[in-house]
Write a protein that holds these residues in place. Structure first.
Motif, PDB file in Angstrom:
ATOM      1  N   PRO A 255       8.800  -3.812   5.592  1.00  0.00           N
ATOM      2  CA  PRO A 255       8.188  -3.043   6.671  1.00  0.00           C
ATOM      3  C   PRO A 255       6.679  -3.308   6.734  1.00  0.00           C
ATOM      4  CG  PRO A 255       9.615  -1.667   5.320  1.00  0.00           C
ATOM      5  CD  PRO A 255       9.449  -2.957   4.583  1.00  0.00           C
ATOM      6  N   ALA A 256       6.184  -3.642   7.905  1.00  0.00           N
ATOM      7  CA  ALA A 256       4.766  -3.959   8.047  1.00  0.00           C
ATOM      8  C   ALA A 256       3.883  -2.782   7.651  1.00  0.00           C
ATOM      9  CB  ALA A 256       4.470  -4.386   9.482  1.00  0.00           C
ATOM     10  N   GLU A 257       4.360  -1.558   7.908  1.00  0.00           N
ATOM     11  CA  GLU A 257       3.559  -0.378   7.597  1.00  0.00           C
ATOM     12  C   GLU A 257       3.377  -0.171   6.097  1.00  0.00           C
ATOM     13  OE1 GLU A 257       5.660   2.883   9.293  1.00  0.00           O
ATOM     14  OE2 GLU A 257       7.330   2.786   7.863  1.00  0.00           O
ATOM     15  N   ALA A 258       4.173  -0.861   5.268  1.00  0.00           N
ATOM     16  CA  ALA A 258       4.073  -0.706   3.817  1.00  0.00           C
ATOM     17  C   ALA A 258       3.032  -1.627   3.201  1.00  0.00           C
ATOM     18  CB  ALA A 258       5.423  -0.969   3.170  1.00  0.00           C
TER      19      ALA A 258
ATOM     20  N   SER B  56       2.498  11.674  -1.357  1.00  0.00           N
ATOM     21  CA  SER B  56       3.518  10.694  -1.733  1.00  0.00           C
ATOM     22  C   SER B  56       3.737  10.785  -3.233  1.00  0.00           C
ATOM     23  CB  SER B  56       3.082   9.270  -1.344  1.00  0.00           C
ATOM     24  OG  SER B  56       1.901   8.901  -2.041  1.00  0.00           O
TER      25      SER B  56
ATOM     26  N   GLY C 179      -0.933  -3.739   3.474  1.00  0.00           N
ATOM     27  CA  GLY C 179      -2.278  -3.627   4.006  1.00  0.00           C
ATOM     28  C   GLY C 179      -3.275  -4.309   3.100  1.00  0.00           C
TER      29      GLY C 179
ATOM     30  N   ALA D 115       8.019  -0.833  -1.354  1.00  0.00           N
ATOM     31  CA  ALA D 115       8.379  -1.509  -0.116  1.00  0.00           C
ATOM     32  C   ALA D 115       9.697  -2.244  -0.334  1.00  0.00           C
ATOM     33  CB  ALA D 115       7.290  -2.495   0.301  1.00  0.00           C
TER      34      ALA D 115
ATOM     35  N   GLY E 207       7.354  -4.771  13.754  1.00  0.00           N
ATOM     36  CA  GLY E 207       7.326  -3.827  12.648  1.00  0.00           C
ATOM     37  C   GLY E 207       7.751  -4.379  11.307  1.00  0.00           C
ATOM     38  N   TRP E 208       8.023  -5.682  11.248  1.00  0.00           N
ATOM     39  CA  TRP E 208       8.425  -6.310   9.992  1.00  0.00           C
ATOM     40  C   TRP E 208       7.531  -7.505   9.691  1.00  0.00           C
ATOM     41  CZ3 TRP E 208      12.344  -4.384   6.939  1.00  0.00           C
ATOM     42  CH2 TRP E 208      13.166  -3.404   7.523  1.00  0.00           C
TER      43      TRP E 208
ATOM     44  N   GLU F 159       4.502 -11.649  11.259  1.00  0.00           N
ATOM     45  CA  GLU F 159       4.688 -10.222  11.535  1.00  0.00           C
ATOM     46  C   GLU F 159       5.245 -10.089  12.937  1.00  0.00           C
ATOM     47  OE1 GLU F 159       2.312  -5.945  11.848  1.00  0.00           O
ATOM     48  OE2 GLU F 159       1.335  -7.678  10.907  1.00  0.00           O
TER      49      GLU F 159
ATOM     50  N   THR G 238       0.822  -1.215   0.000  1.00  0.00           N
ATOM     51  CA  THR G 238       0.000   0.000   0.000  1.00  0.00           C
ATOM     52  C   THR G 238       0.858   1.268   0.000  1.00  0.00           C
ATOM     53  OG1 THR G 238      -0.191  -0.252   2.409  1.00  0.00           O
ATOM     54  CG2 THR G 238      -2.011  -1.066   1.066  1.00  0.00           C
ATOM     55  N   ALA G 239       2.137   1.156   0.316  1.00  0.00           N
ATOM     56  CA  ALA G 239       3.056   2.279   0.181  1.00  0.00           C
ATOM     57  C   ALA G 239       3.478   2.381  -1.285  1.00  0.00           C
ATOM     58  CB  ALA G 239       4.279   2.060   1.072  1.00  0.00           C
TER      59      ALA G 239
END
Length: 294
Positions: free
Chosen positions: A88-91, A122, A93, A42, A72-73, A69, A38-39
């Motif tokens: 990265p988990a934040e990247a 972005s 979704g 990644a 954070g990874w 997970e 979603t980023a």
């Protein structure tokens, strides 16, 4: 544990993909959850730390099978080229809608509203895939998960196919060389080939050795000696690949110039041999088979 390529096999001593049960040894076998990037991009790394080597990049919209997970990874596998590693988990979704458009320019901004005067949220790279909720207000398109992009910078996935993948690769001229990179901020030799062929509808392997072994490309007779070469031929060395733009010139991302350049193939061959490098190992030509996208 049985021998396997860890870059392409979702298996560690402590955990492995459920479909590998009976093939590899692991303490636990896990059914993955399917997420997407979603980023904008990644990084996929060999270890769950930000300064670990970059193996490749996953672009927005790419599907990822996630097996773990932690802190954070995520540890998972890219479903298009099979690469396994830590992202990265934040990247990642679950987008509200599956991607239906692709970015067709080297880079495009995502704005918080339909105005070019707003600070961008972005920037999406070429070949990133997104879901569009609505066209408009002109000249923008509204994304399903927020933000607006310039509508002429994207195209429906069903229409985003350019068989002249060489012309796509030429758009990366001057981009700096980056091991593992796949965008105009940095790209490597096999990443350039993979991204360019993706735009032509071909899901191509990531590594040079797997590209060279792909049955989707046929060898060019005499190609290793420079005979019978044509635009679009893929020239392979051990650990390197380039694209012929015509019968004599090669387009490639390389660590000699530290960027994407076009130069005479003979210069590349002579430079490699003069430094004790490898000769051309093969030249391959694609027939552009239809492949199912994911």
């Amino acid at each position: 544990m049985n021998a396997f390529d860890p870059r392409l096999t979702a298996a560690r001593p402590d955990i492995a993909a459920a479909h590998l049960r009976g093939t590899v040894d692991a303490k636990a076998f896990v059914t993955p959850q399917l997420l997407r990037v979603t980023a904008p991009t990644a990084p996929l790394r060999r270890e769950p730390v930000p300064d670990a080597p970059l193996d490749t990049e996953a672009l927005a919209g790419e599907p990822v099978a996630v097996y773990e997970e932690r802190e954070g990874w995520v540890w998972g596998q890219l479903l298009r080229d099979g690469y396994v590693g830590y992202l990265p988990a934040e990247a990642l979704g679950r987008p509200s809608l599956p991607p239906d458009h692709a970015v067709t320019v080297p880079r495009t901004f995502v704005f918080p509203g339909p105005s070019i005067k707003l600070p961008p949220l972005s920037a999406l790279p070429y070949a990133a895939e997104i879901a569009v909720a609505a066209t408009g207000p002109a000249p923008f398109a509204r994304l399903a998960d927020g933000g607006f992009v310039f509508a002429r910078h994207i195209a429906p996935l069903r229409a985003w196919r350019d068989r002249d993948f060489v012309a796509t690769a030429e758009r990366f001229l001057g981009v700096p060389y980056l091991w593992g990179g796949k965008t105009v901020l940095g790209i490597d030799c096999s990443g350039l080939v993979q991204v360019s062929l993706r735009a032509a509808g071909v899901n191509w392997p990531r590594d040079t050795y797997r590209q060279e072994q792909s049955p989707a490309a046929a060898p060019v007779a005499g190609g290793e000696q420079g005979h019978g070469l044509a635009r679009g031929d893929l020239v392979y060395w051990k650990g390197h690949v380039g694209i012929m733009v015509d019968a004599e010139r090669l387009l490639h991302a390389n660590a000699h110039h530290m960027m994407v350049v076009i130069e005479p193939l003979i210069d590349v061959v002579e430079r490699s041999l003069s430094r004790g490098g490898w000769p051309i190992t093969s030249v391959k030509r694609l027939a552009f088979p239809k492949t199912a996208g994911v």
